[in-house]
Design a protein around this motif. Structure first.
Motif, mmCIF file in Angstrom:
data_model
loop_
_atom_site.group_PDB
_atom_site.id
_atom_site.type_symbol
_atom_site.label_atom_id
_atom_site.label_comp_id
_atom_site.label_asym_id
_atom_site.label_seq_id
_atom_site.Cartn_x
_atom_site.Cartn_y
_atom_site.Cartn_z
ATOM 1 N N CYS A 30 7.881 -49.236 -19.315
ATOM 2 C CA CYS A 30 6.642 -49.010 -20.066
ATOM 3 C C CYS A 30 5.546 -50.006 -19.720
ATOM 4 C CB CYS A 30 6.905 -48.964 -21.557
ATOM 5 S SG CYS A 30 8.201 -50.022 -22.190
ATOM 6 N N PRO A 37 0.610 -45.447 -16.619
ATOM 7 C CA PRO A 37 0.498 -44.293 -17.523
ATOM 8 C C PRO A 37 0.897 -42.959 -16.894
ATOM 9 C CG PRO A 37 -1.349 -45.759 -17.859
ATOM 10 C CD PRO A 37 -0.599 -46.291 -16.671
ATOM 11 N N ASP A 38 0.512 -42.725 -15.644
ATOM 12 C CA ASP A 38 0.844 -41.455 -15.001
ATOM 13 C C ASP A 38 2.357 -41.312 -14.820
ATOM 14 O OD1 ASP A 38 -1.796 -40.681 -14.837
ATOM 15 O OD2 ASP A 38 -2.068 -41.458 -12.800
ATOM 16 N N LEU A 41 4.105 -40.721 -18.173
ATOM 17 C CA LEU A 41 3.943 -39.345 -18.639
ATOM 18 C C LEU A 41 4.857 -38.398 -17.873
ATOM 19 C CD1 LEU A 41 2.492 -37.372 -20.502
ATOM 20 C CD2 LEU A 41 0.654 -37.227 -18.806
ATOM 21 N N VAL A 92 1.509 -42.900 -24.659
ATOM 22 C CA VAL A 92 1.603 -41.874 -23.629
ATOM 23 C C VAL A 92 2.461 -40.711 -24.122
ATOM 24 C CG1 VAL A 92 2.362 -41.380 -21.275
ATOM 25 C CG2 VAL A 92 1.236 -43.556 -21.782
ATOM 26 N N LEU A 95 0.895 -37.766 -25.857
ATOM 27 C CA LEU A 95 0.183 -36.768 -25.064
ATOM 28 C C LEU A 95 1.029 -35.524 -24.797
ATOM 29 C CD1 LEU A 95 -1.493 -39.110 -22.413
ATOM 30 C CD2 LEU A 95 -2.528 -38.142 -24.476
#
Length: 245
Positions: A30, A37-38, A41, A92, A95
């Motif tokens: 993390c 972030p990509d 996700l 994240v 999302l």
């Protein structure tokens, strides 16, 4: 018998897709020792697609050493570090509607928390504040800290790491630190499940208790290891299931 199979994933190496098809829990990097972030996700979506339970895998923010070298920090800094990384993964996860269920410390942070209670308490404090369960190396100060904090605490052993008579992992600098042969790892794991005793490199086997077995996703042998363990355990009638939901 029921057992969880977990792996450290989302670290930007190895075959996460293949590993997700075989494990029941995923420790997702993390943003500390690895990930962005990509990648977070994408990893979370893979876990969702496979029904794999998700855990946050915080570590020292030291990418050059992959979080495997201790970074001097006081306990309050450790708590903030872990809390920030849990928050990043949860942000994240929002999302894609994924849920983070537990925390497992990475690398040098996990090893230090295994021996030093003030570090263990710091990790447990961040985990408790987040309302999550804790996955800790079996028989360590981190496991004791989680239990003392009153949070759901589970223990793990490692399929691909050698042990010392203290119950700690053999340092990676040692030539016997890693098990690379999947069949050897399976044989050792089945022996452990039959006896409750873990072989060590410096003495007789030691008693350990665990609800989960870890495979390092960054290992070149990870996929073969996971497949061999999963198939071998199934032949023994072991049900693979997450240690928490």
């Amino acid at each position: 018998m029921q057992l969880d199979l977990n792996a450290d994933l989302g670290e930007g190496m190895g075959d996460d897709a293949a590993m997700m098809s075989m494990v029941t829990s995923a420790n997702v990097a993390c943003g500390g020792h690895a990930s962005d972030p990509d990648l977070m996700l994408a990893t979370l979506r893979q876990a969702q697609a496979r029904g794999v339970v998700i855990g946050a895998h915080p570590g020292y923010a030291d990418r050059a050493n992959f979080g495997r070298v201790v970074v001097p920090m006081d306990p309050a800094q450790v708590t903030a570090l872990v809390a920030a990384q849990i928050g990043a993964l949860r942000g994240v996860a929002s999302l894609c509607g994924a849920r983070v269920a537990y925390v497992k410390a990475h690398g040098a942070l996990a090893n230090l928390a295994a021996d030093r209670r003030e570090v263990a308490d710091a990790v447990a404090a961040a985990t408790k504040a987040a309302g999550l369960a804790l996955l800790a190396i079996s028989g360590t100060e981190l496991q004791a800290a989680g239990q003392a904090a009153g949070i759901p605490t589970f223990a793990e052993i490692f399929a691909d790491r050698a042990y010392l008579s203290t119950g700690r992992l053999v340092p990676r600098s040692h030539p016997q630190a890693m098990l690379h042969d999947p069949e050897q790892a399976l044989h050792r794991l089945i022996s452990y499940l039959d006896t409750g005793l873990m072989p060590v490199i410096d003495g007789p086997p030691i008693p350990l208790a665990a609800q989960s077995v870890c495979i390092h996703g960054d290992s070149p042998d990870a996929v073969a290891m996971a497949r061999t363990l999963r198939d071998g355990l199934a032949r023994r009638g072991v049900t693979l299931a997450p240690f928490c939901r």
